[in-house]
Write an enzyme that holds these catalytic residues in place. Structure first.
Site, PDB file in Angstrom:
ATOM      1  N   ASP A 105     -12.789 -14.278 -25.388  1.00 19.84           N
ATOM      2  CA  ASP A 105     -12.490 -14.382 -26.815  1.00 19.84           C
ATOM      3  C   ASP A 105     -12.826 -13.095 -27.567  1.00 19.84           C
ATOM      4  O   ASP A 105     -13.671 -12.295 -27.136  1.00 19.84           O
ATOM      5  CB  ASP A 105     -13.292 -15.527 -27.445  1.00 19.84           C
ATOM      6  CG  ASP A 105     -12.720 -16.886 -27.103  1.00 19.84           C
ATOM      7  OD1 ASP A 105     -11.785 -16.934 -26.275  1.00 19.84           O
ATOM      8  OD2 ASP A 105     -13.209 -17.879 -27.655  1.00 19.84           O
ATOM      9  N   HIS A 156      -6.214 -16.176 -31.298  1.00 22.36           N
ATOM     10  CA  HIS A 156      -7.551 -16.555 -31.764  1.00 22.36           C
ATOM     11  C   HIS A 156      -7.681 -16.292 -33.270  1.00 22.36           C
ATOM     12  O   HIS A 156      -8.767 -15.957 -33.741  1.00 22.36           O
ATOM     13  CB  HIS A 156      -8.608 -15.771 -30.984  1.00 22.36           C
ATOM     14  CG  HIS A 156      -9.966 -16.413 -30.972  1.00 22.36           C
ATOM     15  ND1 HIS A 156     -10.162 -17.754 -30.750  1.00 22.36           N
ATOM     16  CD2 HIS A 156     -11.211 -15.879 -31.138  1.00 22.36           C
ATOM     17  CE1 HIS A 156     -11.452 -18.023 -30.785  1.00 22.36           C
ATOM     18  NE2 HIS A 156     -12.119 -16.900 -31.025  1.00 22.36           N
ATOM     19  N   HIS A 160     -10.578 -14.390 -37.599  1.00 23.06           N
ATOM     20  CA  HIS A 160     -11.618 -15.232 -37.032  1.00 23.06           C
ATOM     21  C   HIS A 160     -12.322 -16.113 -38.057  1.00 23.06           C
ATOM     22  O   HIS A 160     -13.549 -16.213 -38.068  1.00 23.06           O
ATOM     23  CB  HIS A 160     -12.649 -14.366 -36.301  1.00 23.06           C
ATOM     24  CG  HIS A 160     -13.404 -15.124 -35.246  1.00 23.06           C
ATOM     25  ND1 HIS A 160     -14.500 -15.912 -35.549  1.00 23.06           N
ATOM     26  CD2 HIS A 160     -13.245 -15.209 -33.904  1.00 23.06           C
ATOM     27  CE1 HIS A 160     -14.976 -16.447 -34.439  1.00 23.06           C
ATOM     28  NE2 HIS A 160     -14.232 -16.030 -33.422  1.00 23.06           N
ATOM     29  N   HIS A 258     -16.745 -13.453 -23.459  1.00 25.55           N
ATOM     30  CA  HIS A 258     -16.290 -12.618 -24.576  1.00 25.55           C
ATOM     31  C   HIS A 258     -16.057 -11.190 -24.093  1.00 25.55           C
ATOM     32  O   HIS A 258     -16.814 -10.681 -23.263  1.00 25.55           O
ATOM     33  CB  HIS A 258     -17.323 -12.604 -25.709  1.00 25.55           C
ATOM     34  CG  HIS A 258     -17.536 -13.951 -26.346  1.00 25.55           C
ATOM     35  ND1 HIS A 258     -18.363 -14.902 -25.808  1.00 25.55           N
ATOM     36  CD2 HIS A 258     -17.002 -14.502 -27.471  1.00 25.55           C
ATOM     37  CE1 HIS A 258     -18.356 -15.982 -26.569  1.00 25.55           C
ATOM     38  NE2 HIS A 258     -17.529 -15.766 -27.588  1.00 25.55           N
TER      39      HIS A 258
END
Length: 728
Positions: A105, A156, A160, A258
Site C-alpha cells: 500500500d 488506494h 489517502h 507497505h
C-alpha cells in the site's frame, strides 16, 4: 535602456509639448501589465497543484474502527478478503490453501518501490500494488516499471483519506483523479481497489459499508486482508516475515505490507527471507485477479484519456519542480531579508553613534551662504509653501526658482510672494535635469541645495544639510526626506517605508561610503563636483541616482545628513504610487547599467562599483522581486501545511521587520503610533513592488522608452512641530 532626452525623471518631472489626452493601452503596455499577473497566477497554480497532490497522509497505520455493524451482510463480514459487490450480486473470494498474495500500500515510492520490485522480480513473485494518485502523479516512471514487470495495480485513492468521512462527490473526485494519474503514468485504468484504513472484512462498520456499496456501483472490486504485518511500525525484518506467514499452517492469506510512507528497509529485508521460506514450504504466490478468476483488473485507456492523464501528470511534475525552485528562492530571500535587517540595525546604530560624536576639530562649521535651486512645472498648489519654508531658513540662502514652462500660475505665485533673495527664471519646458542645470549655472555660491517644488524644509534643514561640506572631499549630501501627507493609510504606509527603508538604508550606505542616491526632495551639491560629474543628465529616469553615481566615479565623497529634515508630498493613490515607483525602479536600473563600468575602476569609483552597485542590485531589485514568495508560501502553508508552524514563521519575518521599524523610528525621533499599519503595509507593498519591478524589468528588457507620467499634487504637505524631531 535609453529614454527620450526631453522627458524629465523624478517626482517633479514635466513634459514638453502640448498635453495629450489619455490613449488606450497599447499592446506593449498590456504586455507589461499582464506578464506580472500571469507570473503570480502561475506560481499560485503550481502551488495549488503541488499542495493537493503532495498533501501528506499517515498511511494504513491503524484500521479504522466504528460502531458495531448492523447493516453489513454476514456473507460479507464472514467471507473472504476479496469482495465483489458490482452489479446485483454480492460475493467474496477466499485465498486458496498454500497460496499467498503479497500486497503493498501507499506507493509508488521512488526509493522503496524499486527495491521491493527488484526482490519480487528476483524471486519471480507477483505483487499487488495499491497506489495513491498523489504518488503516481509525482513518480510516474516508478509505476510504469512496476507495470512492465507484470505486477498487479490497484487503486488506494488519490490523497489517502478515510472515505467513510467524505461526501459522495469527494469520493468520486478521489477516484477520478487517481484513474487520471494512472492513465497518464502507465496508460491504464484499474477496477481493483483497497479503501484506506480498511483491514479484514469483519471490521466493516455501517459507514464503511455504505462507501463500499457506492464503490461497487462504480465497478470496483474491493480488496481487504487476511494478515497485517504492521511493517509500518518497523518491528524488525524477522518480525515482519513471521507476521506474514499464515497463522494456520497450509492456509492461504492476503498479506498487507507497505512500499511507501517511511523507511521500508525492513520490509525489503523481510521479503528476502519470507519468499524463499514460503516457497520451501510449498506455497505459491499469485495476484488478486487470479483469486477472482479473471485475467486482469487493469485495462488500457483510449487516446483521449491517455493524453488527459499525461497533461495532468505533466502539470504535477512541473508544479513539483517549480515548488522546489520556489523553496530554494524562499530560503535565499529569507536569508537576505534577515541579513539585511541585521546589517541595517548594526550599521545604523554605529552610524548614529558616529553622528553624536563631537567634531574632531579639523573643519569648522559651514556658515557661508548657499544657493537653493527649485525646479518647478505646474506647481501652483505647492510653490508658495515651499518658498516660505526656504525663506524661513536660519542659514543664509539665495533661492532660484526655475519655472520650466509651466502652464499655470507657478511663476506668478513665486514672484507675488515678494520674498527676499528669491529669483524666478522663466524658460521653455526642457525637463527637470535641464532646469536644474539652469539653476546651478545661475547660482552665486559654490554650494547648491536642490529640492522638489512640493517639498517643505524646516528652518534648520539647509544649515544642517551643508555642514558635511566642511570636508573638502565631500561632493554631495543627502537629506532626510519624510512623507508630509501621512494622514491616510497609503500615506502612513509610505511614511513607514521612508523612515524604515530609505533612511536606514542611507545610514548603511553612508557608513560604507557608497550612498547610491541623493534624493531629489532634499540634496546638496558642491558646484565643482557637479561640473566634474558632467552636471545633471537626462540619460535616465532617475537623474538623482545618475548624478550620485557619477559623483562617486569622479572621486567625490557622498554623505548623509539624517538631521536635515524635509517633508515631501507622497502619492495619494495606488495608481500614482505605481507610476512613481515604476519610474524609480526603471530609472535605478538605467543608472546602474549606465555606471556598470565602475565595477572595474580604481579608487573611490571602484569602491562604489564593487560595493554599492551589488548592494543596490541585491536589496533594491532582487530581494523585492522575490519577496512576495514569503506571503504566497505562507498561504500555501496555511492551506496545505501546518497552519501553526506557518503562522509562527510568517510572524517571525514580520517581527524582524517590526524591530527594524521601531529602531528606525527611534533614530528619527518619530512616534511609533503609525506602526500599527506595518503588517498590512508589508503584505500590500510586497505585491505592489513585485508588480512594479517585474514591469520595470520587462520594460528594460524590451528597450521601451518609458513615457512621461506626472503625479497629481494636492498641496497638503504638513510641517510637523519641530520638538518632535531628534538629532542623531
Amino acid at each position: 535602456m535609453r529614454r527620450r532626452p526631453d522627458r524629465s525623471p523624478g517626482r517633479s518631472a514635466r513634459p514638453s509639448g502640448p498635453r495629450r489626452t489619455r490613449a488606450p493601452l497599447s499592446p506593449r503596455h498590456r504586455f507589461r501589465i499582464v506578464v506580472p499577473l500571469v507570473l503570480l497566477a502561475f506560481v499560485a497554480s503550481v502551488l495549488l497543484v503541488e499542495g493537493y497532490t503532495t498533501r501528506g497522509f499517515a498511511g494504513d497505520q491503524e484500521g479504522r474502527g466504528g460502531p458495531p455493524a448492523t447493516g453489513v451482510p454476514r456473507r460479507i463480514t464472514g467471507g473472504g478478503p476479496v469482495v465483489d459487490i458490482t452489479g446485483d450480486h454480492q460475493r467474496t473470494y477466499r485465498t486458496p490453501d498454500k497460496t499467498v498474495v503479497l500486497t503493498f500500500d501507499d506507493g509508488p515510492d521512488p526509493t522503496w518501490t524499486p527495491r521491493i520490485r527488484a526482490v519480487l522480480d528476483h524471486y519471480r513473485t507477483p505483487g499487488t500494488f495499491f497506489v495513491t494518485g498523489q504518488q503516481t502523479a509525482r513518480h510516474p516512471g516508478v509505476l510504469r516499471r512496476v507495470v512492465r514487470s507484470g505486477h498487479e495495480i490497484g487503486v488506494h485513492t488519490f490523497s489517502h483519506p478515510d472515505l467513510a468521512t467524505r461526501s459522495a462527490s469527494a469520493v468520486d473526485r478521489e477516484l477520478a483523479l487517481t484513474q487520471l494519474a494512472l492513465a497518464g503514468a502507465a496508460g491504464i485504468n484499474t477496477s481493483l481497489m483497497r479503501m484506506p484504513y480498511s483491514s479484514v472484512p469483519s471490521a466493516l462498520d455501517d459507514s464503511a459499508w455504505s462507501v463500499a456499496r457506492r464503490l461497487g456501483e462504480k465497478g470496483y472490486v474491493l480488496a481487504f486482508i487476511d494478515q497485517d504485518t504492521n511493517d509500518w511500525r518497523r518491528p524488525g525484518a524477522r518480525a515482519i516475515a513471521d507476521a506474514a506467514i499464515p497463522k494456520v499452517p497450509g492456509r492461504g492469506a492476503v498479506v498487507l505490507l507497505h512500499d511507501a510512507g517511511g523507511d521500508r528497509s525492513q520490509t525489503v529485508e523481510a521479503l528476502r527471507t519470507l519468499i524463499p521460506r514460503l516457497k520451501a514450504q510449498g506455497y505459491r504466490f499469485t495476484t488478486l485477479a487470479d483469486l477472482v478468476g479473471t485475467d486482469s483488473f487493469t485495462s488500457p485507456v483510449d487516446t483521449a484519456d491517455r493524453w488527459s492523464g499525461r497533461i495532468f501528470v505533466a502539470a504535477v511534475t512541473v508544479s513539483g519542480a517549480a515548488v522546489s525552485a520556489v523553496s530554494v528562492l524562499l530560503l535565499v530571500v529569507g536569508s537576505l531579508v534577515l541579513a539585511r535587517c541585521v546589517l541595517l540595525l548594526v550599521l545604523a546604530r554605529h552610524h548614529a553613534r558616529r553622528q553624536r560624536r563631537p567634531d574632531s576639530g579639523r573643519h569648522g562649521p559651514v556658515t557661508r551662504p548657499v544657493s537653493v535651486v527649485v525646479p518647478a512645472y505646474n506647481e501652483e498648489l505647492c510653490i508658495a509653501k515651499t518658498l516660505r519654508s526656504l525663506a524661513a531658513s536660519d542659514h543664509p540662502v539665495e533661492i532660484i526658482v526655475v519655472d520650466d514652462g509651466s502652464r499655470d500660475g507657478t511663476a506668478d505665485i513665486a514672484q507675488s510672494l515678494a520674498l527676499a533673495n528669491v529669483t524666478v527664471i522663466r524658460r521653455p519646458n526642457g525637463g527637470k535635469p535641464s532646469a536644474l542645470n539652469t539653476g546651478v549655472l545661475r547660482a552665486s555660491h559654490d554650494i547648491v541645495v536642490m529640492l522638489d517644488a512640493d517639498t517643505v524644509f524646516a528652518p534648520s534643514t539647509v544649515g544642517r544639510l551643508v555642514q558635511p561640506f566642511a570636508d573638502p572631499s565631500v561632493g554631495a549630501v543627502a537629506g532626510n526626506a519624510k512623507v508630509g501627507n501621512r494622514r491616510r493609510l497609503l500615506g502612513r504606509w509610505q511614511h513607514i517605508e521612508y523612515v524604515m527603508g530609505f533612511n536606514l538604508d542611507r545610514r548603511m550606505y553612508d557608513l560604507l561610503r557608497c550612498l547610491p542616491t541623493i534624493p531629489g526632495a532634499a540634496g546638496a551639491f558642491r558646484a565643482e563636483a557637479l561640473r566634474d560629474a558632467g552636471m545633471m543628465s537626462a540619460d535616465t529616469l532617475a537623474e538623482d541616482t545618475d548624478i550620485t553615481m557619477a559623483l562617486h566615479r569622479a572621486g567625490w565623497e557622498v554623505r548623509y545628513a539624517p538631521d536635515a529634515l524635509a517633508w515631501t508630498e507622497a502619492p495619494s493613490s495606488l495608481r500614482q504610487l505605481w507610476r512613481q515607483r515604476y519610474r524609480w525602479s526603471y530609472g535605478t536600473m538605467q543608472a546602474t547599467w549606465k555606471h556598470r563600468h565602475a565595477l572595474f575602476e580604481r579608487g573611490h569609483g571602484g569602491h562604489f562599483g564593487r560595493l554599492g552597485l551589488p548592494l543596490l542590485a541585491v536589496f533594491q531589485i532582487f530581494t523585492p522581486l522575490l519577496a512576495p514568495l514569503i506571503d504566497i508560501l505562507a498561504v500555501y502553508g496555511l492551506v496545505f501545511g501546518n497552519p501553526r508552524t506557518t503562522a509562527l514563521a510568517w510572524s517571525g519575518v514580520l517581527a524582524v521587520q517590526a524591530v527594524c521599524a521601531v529602531y528606525a523610528f527611534h533614530l528619527d525621533g518619530e512616534r511609533l503610533r503609525p506602526l500599527w499599519a506595518l503588517p498590512l503595509q508589508q503584505v500590500v507593498y510586497r505585491q505592489v513592488m513585485y508588480l512594479v519591478l517585474v514591469q520595470a524589468c520587462l520594460t528594460a528588457i524590451n528597450g521601451y522608452r518609458l513615457p512621461w507620467q506626472r503625479l497629481k499634487r494636492s498641496g497638503d504637505v504638513m510641517l510637523p512641530p519641530q520638538p518632535s524631531t531628534r538629532r542623531t
